[in-house]
Structures are given as structure tokens and as C-alpha cells.
Design an enzyme around this catalytic site. Structure first.
Site, PDB file in Angstrom:
ATOM      1  N   TYR A 102      17.621 -37.399 -19.509  1.00 41.79           N
ATOM      2  CA  TYR A 102      17.838 -36.921 -18.148  1.00 41.79           C
ATOM      3  C   TYR A 102      16.548 -36.963 -17.353  1.00 41.79           C
ATOM      4  O   TYR A 102      15.470 -36.640 -17.859  1.00 41.79           O
ATOM      5  CB  TYR A 102      18.340 -35.474 -18.159  1.00 41.79           C
ATOM      6  CG  TYR A 102      19.706 -35.279 -18.763  1.00 41.79           C
ATOM      7  CD1 TYR A 102      20.840 -35.818 -18.163  1.00 41.79           C
ATOM      8  CD2 TYR A 102      19.870 -34.524 -19.919  1.00 41.79           C
ATOM      9  CE1 TYR A 102      22.095 -35.622 -18.710  1.00 41.79           C
ATOM     10  CE2 TYR A 102      21.122 -34.316 -20.472  1.00 41.79           C
ATOM     11  CZ  TYR A 102      22.229 -34.872 -19.865  1.00 41.79           C
ATOM     12  OH  TYR A 102      23.461 -34.681 -20.406  1.00 41.79           O
ATOM     13  N   ASN A 164      30.874 -27.345 -21.928  1.00 38.91           N
ATOM     14  CA  ASN A 164      30.050 -28.542 -21.734  1.00 38.91           C
ATOM     15  C   ASN A 164      28.572 -28.264 -21.999  1.00 38.91           C
ATOM     16  O   ASN A 164      27.703 -28.564 -21.170  1.00 38.91           O
ATOM     17  CB  ASN A 164      30.238 -29.065 -20.306  1.00 38.91           C
ATOM     18  CG  ASN A 164      30.454 -30.564 -20.261  1.00 38.91           C
ATOM     19  OD1 ASN A 164      30.042 -31.281 -21.166  1.00 38.91           O
ATOM     20  ND2 ASN A 164      31.100 -31.031 -19.212  1.00 38.91           N
ATOM     21  N   ALA A 231      43.331 -31.888 -30.385  1.00 42.70           N
ATOM     22  CA  ALA A 231      43.003 -30.688 -29.624  1.00 42.70           C
ATOM     23  C   ALA A 231      44.067 -29.623 -29.843  1.00 42.70           C
ATOM     24  O   ALA A 231      45.204 -29.923 -30.240  1.00 42.70           O
ATOM     25  CB  ALA A 231      42.885 -31.010 -28.134  1.00 42.70           C
ATOM     26  N   ASP A 257      35.316 -35.059 -20.267  1.00 38.73           N
ATOM     27  CA  ASP A 257      35.670 -34.919 -18.854  1.00 38.73           C
ATOM     28  C   ASP A 257      37.036 -35.528 -18.573  1.00 38.73           C
ATOM     29  O   ASP A 257      37.826 -34.985 -17.789  1.00 38.73           O
ATOM     30  CB  ASP A 257      34.605 -35.587 -17.984  1.00 38.73           C
ATOM     31  CG  ASP A 257      33.217 -35.018 -18.220  1.00 38.73           C
ATOM     32  OD1 ASP A 257      33.114 -33.810 -18.486  1.00 38.73           O
ATOM     33  OD2 ASP A 257      32.247 -35.788 -18.140  1.00 38.73           O
TER      34      ASP A 257
END
Length: 315
Positions: A102, A164, A231, A257
């Protein structure tokens, strides 16, 4: 009316074809958890608004242009000269392992503050979608998250929080300190199985105990992502499980996402938990079967596409 309001940092994304130290080409695109969800929802036919700050630079113009082209409402997005548009670099290292770097310290997106959300919040939405990435960017974004939660509660919005967790942005202890107080205001909480400990009370030592604690604190649905396994959704009425959709895996970045976009699409369409989860794992499969954070996400008319025989040609 806007169905989903989300906010955060969208960045320029560079994807390398080989380890960076070897040089070579980089493919330029756009990335960011909330922007990915916004694009996923727009492709599924929903009215979604993204709010954030981009720099007054070509990367920022790429972000704005991409979101607009994908049908995302950016009427309350802000361009600022206070900082550059953030940058994320994806580097394939070996097999399917990817390193992420990042470059977002002091970025435009890290300067997000409650004032930037006032107009969008006043216009309302059915769902407010938040991620744990935004408060990790600094005090201003963290205040924006808390302010948005208060407004969402007053307006009766459904609040979705995707944990997240990003270890390169903050520690698990820092994330827990900031995110745990948000839980009583959350209706739908999404987390991978290893993220539950970040938001559940410290005394909850097992997954079952963490889920029970989250439900007891007012969360209506605890959605647990389990990657290639599938899930689960836990509610006061019980548990619903779905296997992952089997597809050739090309790129796992952005799959979470896509999953959230599919799940919220099911919520907006008024479907039962089973439909929401089916749509979530389907959208996630589209994401991992294509390269890029959002490029391969499906339109509503394509949701059944993965049921076709492998190698099918549609003429």
C-alpha cells in the site's frame, strides 16, 4: 432512491505480471473494498452511492471515471488537493500467492471526515455498508464511521459491516479496540472465520462462543466466509450453509467484496437467507475465476452462467 450508501478509499491499482524486482509491465486499474462492493451491486442492478476523496491527479480521475462508468453514483465524491490518490500494488510471488503493498499514507482518501458524508447521509439509503478498512486509515475516517453509524441508526438504515481486517494497516488489537464498540449498531456482520475474534468480546474463546456473543449484542445476521469451503449465516433462527461454487481459480483478490455485493443484493431483493447466500457464493466465484478486484463481477442476467458446462460457447 439510493439503495446502498458506502464510503471509503478507492485507489489506483497496479498489478505486476512477475515479482517486482524483476521489472516488467504493470496493469493499471482501480481497487478499494467499498468501491468493489459498489461496482458489484451496480452490476446486479442496484442504485448504489460511493463517497470518498480522490486526489487532483490522473489516478483520481481514473477512479472517478471507472466508478461513473460502472453506474455507481459519485455525486458526493470529492476531489482534493490535500493529498494524492492512494496506490496499491499487487505482486505475484509464487504459485497463487500474492503480496500487496500500500502507498496510502497521507493520501486523499485518508483525509475523509464526517463532514464529507453529511449530504449523502441526509439523502438516506436502505443500507449503509461499512468496512474495517476505513477506520484503519486514521482518526478522520474512524470518526466518519462512527458518525455514519449514528445517522444510520436515526434513519432506520440497515447497517452492514465487513470486518475486512488488513494487517498492513493496523494490528489486531487496534482493530478490536475500534471495531468492537460498533457491533451493537450492526445488523449484518460479515467476517472470515479468522476475523471473528477481532469483533467478538475478548472472553469468547471459540467460534461458537464468538458467534453467540455477536448475536446477543444485537447483530441480526453473522455471515462467515470460509473461502474455498463456502460460507455460513448464523441468525437467531439457526444456521444456513452453502458450499463454494467450484471454478478454476485465477485471482482471489476481491472475492470477499464480491461475496458481500452478492449478499446485499439478495437482501435488497427481499430474498430469504438461502437466496442471499447463494448469490454471495456465486458472485465470489465470478471474482476468483477472473483477474482483478471487480472486473469479472456478474450482471444480474449472468448469475446462472456458472451452471453451464465447462467450455460452453453461447452463440
Amino acid at each position: 432512491m439510493i439503495e446502498v450508501l458506502t464510503f471509503g478509499e478507492a485507489m489506483a491499482a497496479l498489478r505486476a505480471e512477475q515479482p517486482l524486482m524483476l521489472g516488467g509491465s504493470l496493469r493499471l486499474s482501480v481497487a478499494g473494498a467499498e468501491a468493489n462492493v459498489a461496482i458489484g451491486l451496480a452490476r446486479l442492478g442496484h442504485a448504489v452511492r460511493w463517497v470518498g476523496l480522490t486526489g487532483d491527479d490522473e489516478f483520481g480521475r481514473l477512479v472517478v471515471r471507472t466508478l461513473r462508468a460502472e453506474g455507481v453514483d459519485i455525486s458526493h465524491a470529492v476531489t482534493t488537493e490535500a493529498g494524492p490518490t492512494g496506490l496499491v500494488v499487487f505482486e505475484p510471488r509464487v504459485a497463487d500467492l500474492v503480496r500487496v503493498a500500500y502507498f496510502r499514507t497521507g493520501s486523499a482518501g485518508s483525509r475523509l471526515a464526517p463532514v464529507h458524508l453529511d449530504a449523502a447521509l441526509s439523502e438516506g439509503a436502505r443500507i449503509l455498508h461499512l468496512t474495517g478498512v476505513t477506520p484503519a486509515l486514521g482518526p478522520g475516517p474512524a470518526r466518519a464511521v462512527h458518525s455514519a453509524l449514528r445517522d444510520a441508526g436515526r434513519q432506520g438504515m440497515t447497517v452492514c459491516l465487513d470486518v475486512n481486517y488488513r494487517g498492513k494497516l493496523w494490528s489486531r488489537a487496534e482493530a478490536a479496540r475500534v471495531l468492537r464498540p460498533l457491533v451493537p449498531h450492526v445488523d449484518v456482520l460479515v467476517a472470515s472465520d479468522d476475523e471473528l475474534a477481532v469483533v467478538a468480546p475478548a472472553g469468547a474463546a471459540t467460534e461458537a462462543a464468538r458467534i453467540e456473543a455477536l448475536l446477543s449484542r444485537g447483530v441480526g445476521e453473522v455471515v462467515v466466509k470460509r473461502g474455498s469451503v463456502g460460507a455460513d449465516v448464523f441468525t437467531g433462527a439457526g444456521t444456513i450453509t452453502r458450499d463454494a461454487v467450484a471454478v478454476p481459480v485465477r485471482d482471489t483478490v476481491g472475492a470477499g467484496d464480491a461475496f458481500v455485493a452478492g449478499y446485499l443484493s439478495g437482501v435488497l431483493d427481499g430474498g430469504p437467507v438461502e437466496l442471499r447466500l447463494d448469490r454471495a457464493v456465486t458472485a465470489g466465484a465470478f471474482a476468483v475465476a477472473t483477474v482483478g478486484d471487480w472486473e469479472g463481477l456478474p450482471g444480474h442476467h449472468e448469475l446462472d452462467l456458472l451452471r453451464a458446462e465447462p467450455g460452453s460457447t453461447f452463440r
